[in-house]
Write an enzyme that holds these catalytic residues in place. Structure first.
Site, PDB file in Angstrom:
ATOM      1  N   PHE A 310       0.827  -1.205   0.000  1.00 30.93           N
ATOM      2  CA  PHE A 310       0.000   0.000   0.000  1.00 30.93           C
ATOM      3  C   PHE A 310       0.861   1.254   0.000  1.00 30.93           C
ATOM      4  CE2 PHE A 310      -2.168  -3.328   2.409  1.00 30.93           C
ATOM      5  CZ  PHE A 310      -3.401  -3.392   1.780  1.00 30.93           C
ATOM      6  N   ASP A 311       0.445   2.237  -0.764  1.00 27.39           N
ATOM      7  CA  ASP A 311       0.902   3.597  -0.534  1.00 27.39           C
ATOM      8  C   ASP A 311       0.151   4.092   0.701  1.00 27.39           C
ATOM      9  OD1 ASP A 311       1.983   6.196  -1.016  1.00 27.39           O
ATOM     10  OD2 ASP A 311       0.038   6.763  -1.852  1.00 27.39           O
ATOM     11  N   LYS A 312       0.726   5.036   1.435  1.00 29.90           N
ATOM     12  CA  LYS A 312       0.058   5.485   2.665  1.00 29.90           C
ATOM     13  C   LYS A 312      -0.951   6.597   2.408  1.00 29.90           C
ATOM     14  CE  LYS A 312       2.031   8.228   5.660  1.00 29.90           C
ATOM     15  NZ  LYS A 312       1.020   9.320   5.798  1.00 29.90           N
TER      16      LYS A 312
END
Length: 631
Positions: A310-312
């Site tokens: 995941f990107d944050k």
């Protein structure tokens, strides 16, 4: 003539069925074998005509299709004067084709629902300022349109004036109406439930998000997975093999009826149709729940995913900073009013978060504003010198930070906050902590992914490691890596793949495009943006993270369904062929009946996916909700 016969296939099926019924009534009820015989002969000739035409078409392109096997078998039965067998086989084959087409159309209901919801007209502002109803294809970019209560938004556009609530289920899968006002984006195919708005056209027709969704789902449903391509190749060899087997059996046994029966029983119809119907139904279910799956290949890969990265920002978090905590020192007086007044002059994301948080305080005129690069703002407000910014600005202004303030600053930073300090006339008055908030319910969604068998949940972010660790700890992620540039994220995904893992990456579809391209499955939290739709394998409309567990569960269910259909199809053929050699009850008619029944079974099994719902999902996020509102 050939086209005419094929166009009347359904009528031929009906007439054949009626003739067969007449034949049985004549023979069993009135013992009239002549009428029975001629009814069966006519039924056989009528029934074999469209099948033979399709067989000839296949042979012309050097393909030995199922139609070829059935045609040879029917002609053989006809010439050995087994008219009952030939008539029943043709009827069952044609009836099975009709039933197959009818049920397959139901699996494409998502496309039908979408196209029915596509806008056809718009109220366009003319040169004299009046609004007139025009065809949707007469609307161009830049045109001003009027949308009234209950009407469909005809284009992708931006609100110029007015307010209202729009049901965006056709785009996002979310049935809860969304408030719209000036400068809000609106999408074609959505429904204005209340209010009246004027919009300026940004995209029209096929270029709208709604048009791209329809195009994407159509392409996805028509695409072929690796399993389908294998079955296509298999059937090209299998069908001639059955023909050769029948010839060998006839040569050895001199039993033409046995050879003809083998031709009928060996038809791989259920095998050919079983996998496509699963894929079409799975993709259709996704489209109705705000999940766009770009083809059956994606379903196969996603169902086996080991790790999800995941990107944050904008993925695990909302993407809009908000005030998380605050502290006031001494007598607050008007310090918060001064803070809000100064921040209202700035376009910085932290400033916007503070202004939103302090939206009910009194504001003052701001004078002599001085922007300190990398520090903040110093201004004159109501006769006071007000400094708003970070810790370095406070030091630059000579603001004394006592032990209490320093402890608070350390604690705020430890909890992942960006700091906004406010000093009035050289004295610290307020400390504000701003941070990007974790999406509501995301922890439960991540647990669902673990329950579905995902081994690793990893966050990669450009933020500092401390902030990333806080988010990972709160959400129970497997790994957390901060201070990563886009190329670092892509390299990390490549490392996971080199270890043999199947990796999905979830990002916003813009700055994470290298990672979306590198991962086995790219998943965009795109709110239906053009970039998300074009660059990813899966799109979660409206950036709704809760759709991700549904997408994975659906992919796994679809993959299982495909395997079930393959087992059913192959198993039926093996049982039928074995019955020919090792039983006395099997004949051509019974074999064809079982054969067509197996096709119906795999279709109905595939259609179960249309009703798939992940355990615990209340099912409210569907296009059905939108359609109900529309009606």
């Amino acid at each position: 003539m050939q086209k005419y016969i094929l166009s009347k296939k359904n009528q031929i099926t009906l007439i054949s069925g009626i003739l067969i019924v007449i034949a049985f009534i004549a023979e069993l009820g009135f013992h009239n074998e002549v009428i029975a015989k001629w009814a069966l002969i006519i039924a056989s000739i009528l029934g074999v005509a469209p099948i033979a035409i399709q067989a000839w078409g296949a042979l012309k392109v050097k393909v030995v299709s199922i139609d070829v096997l059935v045609t040879i078998a029917v002609i053989g039965a006809f010439f050995i004067q087994n008219y009952e067998e030939s008539a029943i086989v043709t009827f069952l084959f044609l009836f099975g084709g009709w039933l197959e087409a009818r049920t397959l159309n139901k699996t494409r209901s998502a496309i039908k629902e979408l196209t029915e919801m596509a806008p056809e007209v718009a109220l366009k502002q003319m040169d004299d300022g009046a609004f007139e109803e025009v065809d949707i294809w007469d609307v161009d970019e830049g045109d001003v349109l009027l949308v009234k209560t209950g009407a469909k938004v005809p284009v992708d556009g931006t609100v110029l004036s007015g307010e209202g609530h729009i049901n965006e289920a056709s785009i996002t899968g979310e049935a809860v109406p969304v408030g719209k006002s000036k400068d809000s984006e609106v999408y074609a195919g959505t429904i204005l439930e209340n209010g009246t708005i004027q919009i300026v056209t940004d995209r029209v027709g096929e270029d709208t998000t709604f048009g791209k969704i329809i195009e994407l789902v159509e392409e996805a449903q028509d695409s072929k997975s690796e399993a389908e391509r294998f079955i296509d190749r298999f059937s090209q060899w299998y069908t001639p093999a059955v023909l050769i087997l029948a010839i060998v059996v006839w040569i050895v046994s001199r039993d033409i009826e046995l050879a003809i029966t083998i031709l009928v029983l060996g038809c791989p119809g259920a095998l050919v149709i079983g996998v496509p119907v699963s894929n079409v139904a799975g993709i259709g279910n996704g489209a109705r729940h705000g999940v766009l799956l770009k083809g059956s290949e994606v379903i196969g890969d996603f169902s086996k995913v080991d790790s999800i990265v995941f990107d944050k920002t904008g993925t695990l978090t909302v993407g809009n900073p908000e005030v998380a905590e605050s502290k006031v020192y001494g007598e607050s007086d008007l310090a918060l009013s001064y803070l809000a007044s100064v921040e209202k002059e700035s376009d910085h994301p932290l400033a916007k978060a503070v202004v939103s948080y302090l939206d009910d305080v009194e504001l003052f005129a701001v004078e002599s504003t001085d922007v300190v690069k990398g520090g903040g703002i110093v201004a004159e407000v109501d006769g006071h010198r007000v400094a708003v910014g970070n810790e370095s600005l406070m030091k630059q202004e000579g603001i004394y930070l006592d032990e209490e303030a320093q402890r608070d600053i350390e604690a705020f930073e430890r909890r992942g906050n960006s700091l906004v300090l406010t000093a009035v006339d050289g004295e610290l008055k307020a400390l504000i902590g701003v941070r990007d908030q974790v999406r509501k319910g995301i922890k439960e969604d991540l647990q669902k992914l673990k329950d579905l068998g995902v081994k690793n949940l990893i966050v990669l972010s450009g933020d500092n490691q401390g902030t990333v660790d806080l988010v990972a700890g709160e959400l129970g992620l497997t790994e957390a890596h901060g201070n990563m540039l886009p190329e670092d994220k892509s390299a990390y995904i490549e490392k996971l793949q080199s270890e043999g893992q199947i990796v999905a990456f979830v990002g916003d579809g813009v700055n994470d495009s290298p990672s979306l391209a590198r991962a086995d499955i790219g998943i965009a939290m795109g709110s239906g943006t053009d970039v998300a739709i074009e660059t990813s394998d899966i799109v979660l409309m409206n950036s709704d993270f809760s759709r991700l567990p549904h997408a994975l569960g659906l992919a796994q269910a679809t993959s299982r369904n495909m395997k079930q259909n393959i087992v059913i199809a192959v198993g039926v053929v093996l049982v039928l062929l074995a019955s020919v050699f090792f039983s006395d009850w099997m004949n051509m008619s019974i074999g064809m009946l079982v054969h067509e029944a197996s096709i119906l079974v795999v279709i109905l099994n595939g259609m179960r996916l249309l009703r798939f719902r992940l355990k615990g999902d209340d099912g409210s996020k569907t296009l059905v909700a939108a359609k109900g509102k529309q009606e």
